[in-house]
Design an enzyme around this catalytic site. Structure first.
Site, short mmCIF file in Angstrom:
data_model
loop_
_atom_site.label_atom_id
_atom_site.label_comp_id
_atom_site.label_asym_id
_atom_site.label_seq_id
_atom_site.Cartn_x
_atom_site.Cartn_y
_atom_site.Cartn_z
N ARG A 24 24.83 28.33 30.17
CA ARG A 24 24.53 27.52 28.99
C ARG A 24 25.78 27.38 28.13
O ARG A 24 26.45 28.37 27.84
CB ARG A 24 23.46 28.18 28.11
CG ARG A 24 22.07 28.36 28.66
CD ARG A 24 21.17 27.12 28.74
NE ARG A 24 21.52 25.90 28.04
CZ ARG A 24 21.14 25.56 26.82
NH1 ARG A 24 20.37 26.35 26.13
NH2 ARG A 24 21.50 24.42 26.28
N TYR A 41 26.43 31.82 28.09
CA TYR A 41 25.79 32.86 28.91
C TYR A 41 25.19 32.28 30.18
O TYR A 41 24.82 31.11 30.22
CB TYR A 41 24.73 33.63 28.11
CG TYR A 41 23.61 32.79 27.53
CD1 TYR A 41 22.48 32.47 28.28
CD2 TYR A 41 23.69 32.31 26.23
CE1 TYR A 41 21.46 31.72 27.74
CE2 TYR A 41 22.66 31.55 25.68
CZ TYR A 41 21.55 31.26 26.44
OH TYR A 41 20.55 30.51 25.91
N HIS A 94 20.38 27.44 17.97
CA HIS A 94 19.07 26.80 17.86
C HIS A 94 18.76 26.50 16.39
O HIS A 94 18.99 27.36 15.52
CB HIS A 94 17.97 27.72 18.41
CG HIS A 94 18.10 28.02 19.86
ND1 HIS A 94 17.44 27.30 20.83
CD2 HIS A 94 18.79 28.97 20.53
CE1 HIS A 94 17.72 27.79 22.03
NE2 HIS A 94 18.55 28.81 21.87
N TYR A 135 21.44 37.71 23.50
CA TYR A 135 20.46 37.64 22.43
C TYR A 135 19.83 39.01 22.19
O TYR A 135 19.67 39.80 23.13
CB TYR A 135 19.31 36.69 22.80
CG TYR A 135 19.64 35.23 22.72
CD1 TYR A 135 19.39 34.50 21.57
CD2 TYR A 135 20.17 34.56 23.82
CE1 TYR A 135 19.67 33.14 21.50
CE2 TYR A 135 20.44 33.20 23.76
CZ TYR A 135 20.19 32.50 22.61
OH TYR A 135 20.46 31.16 22.54
N HIS A 180 25.66 27.51 21.91
CA HIS A 180 24.78 26.68 21.07
C HIS A 180 24.09 27.54 20.03
O HIS A 180 23.96 28.75 20.18
CB HIS A 180 23.74 25.97 21.94
CG HIS A 180 22.85 26.91 22.68
ND1 HIS A 180 23.18 27.44 23.90
CD2 HIS A 180 21.64 27.44 22.37
CE1 HIS A 180 22.23 28.26 24.31
NE2 HIS A 180 21.27 28.29 23.40
#
Lengths: 189, 239
Positions: free
Chosen positions: B157, B147, B162, B108, B160
């Site tokens: 995780r 990640y 959000h 991110y 995905h």
């Protein structure tokens, strides 16, 4: 037909660039007549500050009207440009702050009897798989607060008291305790 | 004035969405979830109204996460589209949809992300759009990478995106995560597994859709989002 809602999931830790790119912490300019500052700190169950929460607020105008088509009481003025919505993050020290006007009273569940002035609050954070909902009430409204149909849903008087901001002279304080002895009252809406 | 001062509006349904606050396998819940039960409150004008946030603020390219930089981001280009509907199947029109995600390497753009995977100078990972008259939204982006995180030993995780939505009312606010079909990481992910019933989990997983896929350009995924519906009987007071 009834479709089950999409499940809620946590906001996680990495939302700020997407959701907090615009400053939405001033619902009115600080020099607006009647402008008030409300600030506070978000704490977890260990008493540590929560530096990665997002808070959203929703409130009526000073006259007690929501800027929304379902509030069609047009005899109540909406201030030009007042949307009643705010969104901001907690800082590295867990604090947040916003500027608004005190909302007017709006009708309660029966559509007639008044609610005490209040600000609706959503709290999102890593570790919260659903948002938490609470309300900010005002310390100078003791009489209206004592009759408020939503405040009275909170049976424990001590827990109920967590929903009333504290007057600090030049600002109101509303701390949010997610957990622990001083936990804030949260609602299932 | 008696007539005018009455404003009684139907509330929103309390259908179970399958999510839960308390899920200790997800470590961050432990000190953050309230221990005292939530107080159930009736819906008032406060809960059935809500912000018109985003109106007039969204630019025409805000739904394309692959543009706006010097070059194109690395990764598998995808189209993510779907309809936002209320529980009664009606489209939720003109409502803001905001998304954010990791880049193709699973990183991110955020100071708190310490995963030693490369940032992509051509990818920020934030987008937004308004739904159209059919409740439809559409994003062009790249498929996010999985990640690691420190929730438990060797925790990863699943990929995905959000999603954040407002809907028509304070009561319909939703933040969720969209997953990709067949991800091998579902079984060990406590955030995905916090939704316990497999039927409810399915509503978090997009479907690959060849009709959304654009030839020689981008793979297409469909992800419909259901917001809470309205109580059926309006309790209008004609007194």
């Amino acid at each position: 037909m009834s479709l089950p809602p999409t499940p809620s999931q946590t906001i996680g830790p990495f939302f700020a660039p997407a959701l907090l790119g615009e400053d939405n912490s001033e619902l009115v300019p600080p020099d607006h007549p009647g402008a008030i500052r409300i600030h506070g700190t978000v704490y977890d169950g260990a008493g540590e500050v929560v530096p990665d929460a997002m808070i959203e607020i929703w409130q009526a105008s000073a006259s007690g009207r929501y800027a929304h088509p379902e509030d069609d009481r047009e005899y109540l003025p909406l201030d030009e440009g007042f949307e009643g919505f705010g969104r901001f993050g907690s800082d590295p020290d867990g604090t947040f702050s916003f500027v608004t006007v005190k909302p007017g009273s709006v009708p309660g569940p029966d559509g007639v009897s008044p609610q005490a002035p209040h600000v609706a609050v959503s709290v999102f954070a890593r570790g919260l798989l659903k948002r938490l909902v609470t309300r900010i009430y005002f310390p100078d409204e003791a009489e209206a607060n004592a009759r408020d149909p939503i405040l009275l849903c909170v049976e424990d008087p001590e827990l109920r008291e967590t929903l009333v901001a504290r007057d600090e002279g030049d600002a109101l304080r509303f701390d949010i305790h997610l957990q622990g002895d001083r936990q804030t009252a949260f609602f299932d809406v | 004035m008696a007539r005018e001062s009455r404003i009684r509006v139907p509330g929103y349904r309390r259908d179970d969405d399958g999510s839960t606050l308390r899920h200790p396998d997800y470590g961050s819940t432990r000190l953050r979830v309230p221990e005292r039960p939530l107080t159930i409150i009736p819906h008032t004008l406060t809960e059935v109204t809500g912000p018109a946030y985003g109106h007039g603020r969204v630019g025409p390219q805000d739904n394309d996460l692959t543009v706006g930089h010097q070059g194109e981001p690395l990764g598998e280009r995808i189209i993510v589209t779907g309809r936002v509907m209320s529980g009664d199947g009606r489209p939720v029109r003109n409502t803001l949809v905001e998304i954010w995600q990791a880049n193709a390497a699973g990183r991110y753009v955020h100071a708190g992300d310490r995963h030693p995977a490369p940032l992509d100078p051509n990818f920020t990972g934030a987008g937004r759009c308004m739904t159209d008259d059919e409740g439809r939204y559409r994003f062009v982006t790249i498929k996010p990478g999985a990640y690691p995180w420190r929730n438990h030993e060797n925790a990863w995780r699943p990929a995905h995106i959000h999603f954040s939505l407002f809907g028509p009312a304070f009561a319909t606010r939703l933040i969720t995560q969209m997953y990709f079909p067949g991800d091998p990481l579902f079984s060990q992910d406590p955030i995905f597994q916090s939704v316990r019933d497999p039927k409810d989990q399915q509503r978090l997983i997009s479907t690959f859709d060849l009709s959304v896929t654009e030839p020689e350009w981008a793979l297409g995924y469909n992800f419909d989002i259901i917001l809470r519906g309205r109580e059926r009987t309006p309790m209008e007071d004609h007194a």
